[in-house]
Design a protein around this motif. Structure first.
Motif, PDB file in Angstrom:
ATOM      1  N   UNK A   1       0.838  -1.215   0.000  1.00 31.73           N
ATOM      2  CA  UNK A   1       0.000   0.000   0.000  1.00 31.73           C
ATOM      3  C   UNK A   1       0.866   1.255   0.000  1.00 31.73           C
ATOM      4  N   UNK A   2       1.494   1.479  -1.141  1.00 37.68           N
ATOM      5  CA  UNK A   2       2.384   2.628  -1.288  1.00 37.68           C
ATOM      6  C   UNK A   2       1.591   3.901  -1.580  1.00 37.68           C
ATOM      7  N   UNK A   3       2.283   4.996  -1.563  1.00 33.91           N
ATOM      8  CA  UNK A   3       1.625   6.282  -1.727  1.00 33.91           C
ATOM      9  C   UNK A   3       0.978   6.482  -3.092  1.00 33.91           C
ATOM     10  N   UNK A   4       1.405   5.707  -4.038  1.00 35.83           N
ATOM     11  CA  UNK A   4       0.765   5.663  -5.350  1.00 35.83           C
ATOM     12  C   UNK A   4       0.587   4.186  -5.692  1.00 35.83           C
ATOM     13  N   UNK A   5      -0.541   3.803  -6.244  1.00 34.23           N
ATOM     14  CA  UNK A   5      -0.855   2.372  -6.330  1.00 34.23           C
ATOM     15  C   UNK A   5      -0.159   1.663  -7.488  1.00 34.23           C
ATOM     16  N   UNK A   6       0.096   0.396  -7.264  1.00 34.66           N
ATOM     17  CA  UNK A   6       0.680  -0.448  -8.298  1.00 34.66           C
ATOM     18  C   UNK A   6      -0.009  -1.793  -8.329  1.00 34.66           C
ATOM     19  N   UNK A   7       0.375  -2.626  -9.299  1.00 35.78           N
ATOM     20  CA  UNK A   7      -0.343  -3.891  -9.509  1.00 35.78           C
ATOM     21  C   UNK A   7      -0.089  -4.949  -8.441  1.00 35.78           C
ATOM     22  N   UNK A   8       0.732  -4.653  -7.450  1.00 32.72           N
ATOM     23  CA  UNK A   8       0.889  -5.611  -6.346  1.00 32.72           C
ATOM     24  C   UNK A   8      -0.304  -5.550  -5.395  1.00 32.72           C
TER      25      UNK A   8
ATOM     26  N   UNK B   1       9.417   7.589 -22.998  1.00 34.90           N
ATOM     27  CA  UNK B   1      10.290   6.822 -22.091  1.00 34.90           C
ATOM     28  C   UNK B   1       9.571   6.415 -20.804  1.00 34.90           C
ATOM     29  N   UNK B   2       8.814   7.320 -20.239  1.00 37.08           N
ATOM     30  CA  UNK B   2       8.142   6.983 -18.977  1.00 37.08           C
ATOM     31  C   UNK B   2       7.114   5.873 -19.189  1.00 37.08           C
ATOM     32  N   UNK B   3       6.436   5.919 -20.306  1.00 36.03           N
ATOM     33  CA  UNK B   3       5.468   4.867 -20.605  1.00 36.03           C
ATOM     34  C   UNK B   3       6.175   3.529 -20.814  1.00 36.03           C
ATOM     35  N   UNK B   4       7.336   3.553 -21.453  1.00 34.49           N
ATOM     36  CA  UNK B   4       8.088   2.317 -21.630  1.00 34.49           C
ATOM     37  C   UNK B   4       8.526   1.763 -20.279  1.00 34.49           C
ATOM     38  N   UNK B   5       8.987   2.647 -19.412  1.00 35.49           N
ATOM     39  CA  UNK B   5       9.409   2.202 -18.070  1.00 35.49           C
ATOM     40  C   UNK B   5       8.259   1.489 -17.367  1.00 35.49           C
ATOM     41  N   UNK B   6       7.095   2.096 -17.396  1.00 35.09           N
ATOM     42  CA  UNK B   6       5.959   1.540 -16.650  1.00 35.09           C
ATOM     43  C   UNK B   6       5.375   0.317 -17.351  1.00 35.09           C
ATOM     44  N   UNK B   7       5.188   0.401 -18.660  1.00 38.80           N
ATOM     45  CA  UNK B   7       4.520  -0.688 -19.374  1.00 38.80           C
ATOM     46  C   UNK B   7       5.440  -1.889 -19.566  1.00 38.80           C
ATOM     47  N   UNK B   8       6.620  -1.654 -20.137  1.00 41.15           N
ATOM     48  CA  UNK B   8       7.520  -2.771 -20.412  1.00 41.15           C
ATOM     49  C   UNK B   8       8.230  -3.226 -19.145  1.00 41.15           C
ATOM     50  N   UNK B   9       8.620  -2.278 -18.316  1.00 43.25           N
ATOM     51  CA  UNK B   9       9.399  -2.612 -17.130  1.00 43.25           C
ATOM     52  C   UNK B   9       8.543  -3.018 -15.949  1.00 43.25           C
ATOM     53  N   UNK B  10       7.899  -2.061 -15.339  1.00 41.63           N
ATOM     54  CA  UNK B  10       7.207  -2.332 -14.075  1.00 41.63           C
ATOM     55  C   UNK B  10       6.046  -3.304 -14.261  1.00 41.63           C
ATOM     56  N   UNK B  11       5.260  -3.101 -15.318  1.00 46.20           N
ATOM     57  CA  UNK B  11       4.130  -3.996 -15.549  1.00 46.20           C
ATOM     58  C   UNK B  11       4.558  -5.304 -16.215  1.00 46.20           C
ATOM     59  N   UNK B  12       5.739  -5.305 -16.820  1.00 48.45           N
ATOM     60  CA  UNK B  12       6.196  -6.479 -17.585  1.00 48.45           C
ATOM     61  C   UNK B  12       5.120  -6.935 -18.567  1.00 48.45           C
ATOM     62  N   UNK B  13       4.444  -5.967 -19.159  1.00 51.49           N
ATOM     63  CA  UNK B  13       3.355  -6.290 -20.085  1.00 51.49           C
ATOM     64  C   UNK B  13       3.923  -6.890 -21.367  1.00 51.49           C
ATOM     65  N   UNK B  14       3.192  -7.801 -21.939  1.00 48.03           N
ATOM     66  CA  UNK B  14       3.628  -8.447 -23.174  1.00 48.03           C
ATOM     67  C   UNK B  14       3.463  -7.541 -24.370  1.00 48.03           C
TER      68      UNK B  14
END
Lengths: 273, 324
Positions: A103-110, B103-116
């Motif tokens: 439960x971070x300050x901005x939400x994520x998929x965890x 770049x920020x969208x790539x970080x979030x989509x490809x990286x953090x979300x590991x979206x296909x």
């Protein structure tokens, strides 16, 4: 947010009354999070709560509707809304901001029930639009509902997506604007005003509705509309009050981010009706 | 193995299974994805107004071809939504716009979300040439390599591009695929359908011999030209350039050689030579890469590269210095 929202509404129950009760409970949870060592984005979490609760109720229909809180700084409001709607079984308030918990300050998929990371403003709008596009390509009827802030509309990505959504005739894309009039450094009207907002969306090719963002009955009815045949995305401009439900801070720009002590939290929670 | 004409004609979808021997990287991508989509209805092809007319995917699968217009960030983020809905989005726009504007969208989509989601980025390096610095991209590898979980590929030639696209579809992992403009290259020999971690074009017998390490289309073209000018020079070609693949490749490189000259159409900072130098502290790694200037004059691809210090004499000089 996951569509696996567990609903406890019985057939024939007073939906609006049930959702209102959830909103009261959720507001108290948000105040608890403001009383944590981290504090929280209190004003925007309270302004957006009724919208989120109504949207999650829509998602509980199980038709593939996805709700994305694009104004991710209102994470406390999201966690509370997910919990009272049944999508998040554990109470997030005692765990908010703590190591070992999502439960971070901005939400994520965890976070259970959350698909997309938001808070870097603007991204939730295209996430929801992409979801809507996926539903359409698969011949399904689910909506992609993005809940954005009015300050967030200063981000170019929002308008990029509006352009695309209109061009793609994404009738199952819904953008709800939590128009509370505030942003981090003050009031939207003083920093970068948004005159004729409804007209802007209409000019992009959206259907547009303005609504009281705390009227759960109206919000529920709007989001329940059958948009199967719609060819224009829908913009819902929802007028809200920053800090709604806590009289001491309602409408005040200073309540954007708040850390309070337990005594004040207890007092505020008792006053929430 | 030099690039052919810089303007490839638009090609309609072939009626038969026969295909041209060699297409440019971006044409090979379009062709291979179109073929794969015939048997996989989750594949969708998104463009941001730079796909050109006569896109074969549009002709073959119009319902799954979407030109979203000049909206790179929205395209990447919408691809995340499509992937969450069970699709395999392939999105394409020029490398400078994908890697930098979005770049920020790539970080979030490809990286953090590991979206296909697979991003195919033509106009990498200075393949945009006379179009100017706005259309050059010498920073994308540095940006993408710093985002954990993204598979990065810079295929050389038609066969490698097709293999990379097939792997992106098969794996469902986020990919960033770097390619040039319209130049075509004769594919390196490949055994089997999967790309090797290190494609040893030639391995010298002595471990002390200098080994050229080629990266990307033009880096490989220069390395092959250097091999012709200096026969006997070892040459290892790398297709996958992300940290995980490069770590494994570095170990294999070090089993055969200890002195390397890396040729890459990218700035030295954040490039592959820099990464290999960190991964191989006991080895000598030098770089032939773009210098720190901003090309501000016209010219074709090779001329703009030369203005950045990326030409055959530079590679041969680096080989000579490394051999001392």
């Amino acid at each position: 947010m996951s569509t696996a929202v567990l609903e406890d509404l019985q057939v024939g129950a007073d939906v609006t009354a049930t959702l209102a009760a959830r909103a009261v409970e959720a507001r108290r949870l948000v105040v608890d999070m403001a009383a944590s060592s981290r504090g929280c984005h209190l004003g925007g979490s309270l302004s957006v709560l009724d919208i989120l609760i109504a949207a999650l109720h829509r998602a509980s229909a199980g038709d593939g509707t996805e709700v994305v809180l694009s104004k991710g700084h209102a994470a406390a409001g999201l966690y509370a809304a997910l919990h009272v709607s049944g999508a998040l079984p554990e109470n997030p308030a005692p765990l908010y901001g703590l190591a070992g918990h999502p439960y971070t300050g901005h939400p994520g998929p965890k976070v259970p029930g959350v698909r997309f990371p938001t808070g870097s403003l603007g991204h939730g709008v295209p996430y929801a639009a992409g979801w809507a596009l996926s539903q359409r390509l698969r011949g399904r009827h689910g909506l992609g509902i993005a809940v954005a802030g009015d300050g967030e509309l200063q981000e170019g990505l929002v308008w990029e997506t509006c352009q695309v959504a209109a061009a793609q005739q994404l009738g199952n894309f819904v953008l709800v604007v939590d128009r509370n009039g505030g942003q981090n450094d003050g009031m939207v009207a003083d920093i970068s005003p948004l005159p004729r907002l409804a007209e802007r969306f209409a000019a992009f090719g959206f259907d547009v509705t303005e609504v009281d963002g705390h009227d759960l009955g109206a919000l529920t009815a709007l989001l329940a509309e059958d948009r199967t045949a719609a060819r224009r995305p829908l913009a819902v401009v929802a007028d809200t009050v920053k800090g709604k439900g806590v009289r001491a801070v309602e409408g005040k720009a200073a309540c954007h981010y708040v850390t309070i002590d337990q005594a004040r939290a207890a007092k505020w929670k008792r006053a929430i009706r | 193995m030099s690039p052919t004409a810089t303007t490839a004609p638009e090609r309609p979808m072939p009626d038969t299974d026969e295909r041209p021997v060699t297409l440019s990287g971006r044409d090979a991508y379009r062709d291979e994805l179109t073929r794969l989509a015939a048997s996989d209805d989750t594949i969708v092809c998104l463009e941001a107004d730079l796909g050109g007319k006569g896109h074969p995917f549009q002709a073959a699968h119009p319902e799954r071809f979407l030109n979203l217009g000049i909206a790179e960030g929205a395209m990447v983020d919408m691809a995340a939504g499509l992937a969450a809905g069970g699709h395999k989005p392939f999105i394409s726009t020029f490398a400078p716009f994908a890697a930098l504007r979005a770049a920020e969208s790539l970080k979030l989509t490809l990286g953090y979300l590991a979206a296909g989601v697979t991003v195919v980025a033509p106009y990498a390096g200075v393949s945009g040439a006379w179009f100017g610095t706005t259309h050059h991209c010498l920073e994308d590898l540095a940006i993408l390599r710093s985002v954990p979980g993204v598979t990065i590929a810079a295929p050389y030639g038609d066969a490698e591009m097709r293999a990379v696209v097939r792997e992106a579809v098969r794996s469902g992992r986020p990919h960033y695929i770097r390619t040039g403009r319209n130049a075509r290259y004769e594919s390196l020999p490949l055994s089997g359908t999967e790309l090797p971690l290190v494609n040893w074009e030639f391995t010298a017998d002595a471990t002390g011999a200098v080994c050229l390490v080629s990266v990307g289309e033009e880096g490989t073209r220069l390395a092959l030209a250097a091999r012709r000018a200096a026969p006997g020079t070892a040459h290892a070609h790398l297709t996958y350039l992300d940290h995980d693949n490069l770590t494994a490749a570095a170990a294999e490189l070090a089993r055969h050689h200890s002195r390397f000259v890396v040729v890459e159409e990218h700035r030295g900072q954040g490039g592959i030579a820099e990464a290999l130098a960190l991964l191989l502290p006991a080895c000598q790694v030098t770089s032939v890469s773009a210098d720190r200037s901003w090309p501000s004059q016209g010219g074709d691809h090779e001329e703009v590269m030369a203005a950045l210090g990326l030409d055959l004499p530079a590679v041969l000089d680096a080989l000579h210095r490394a051999a001392r």
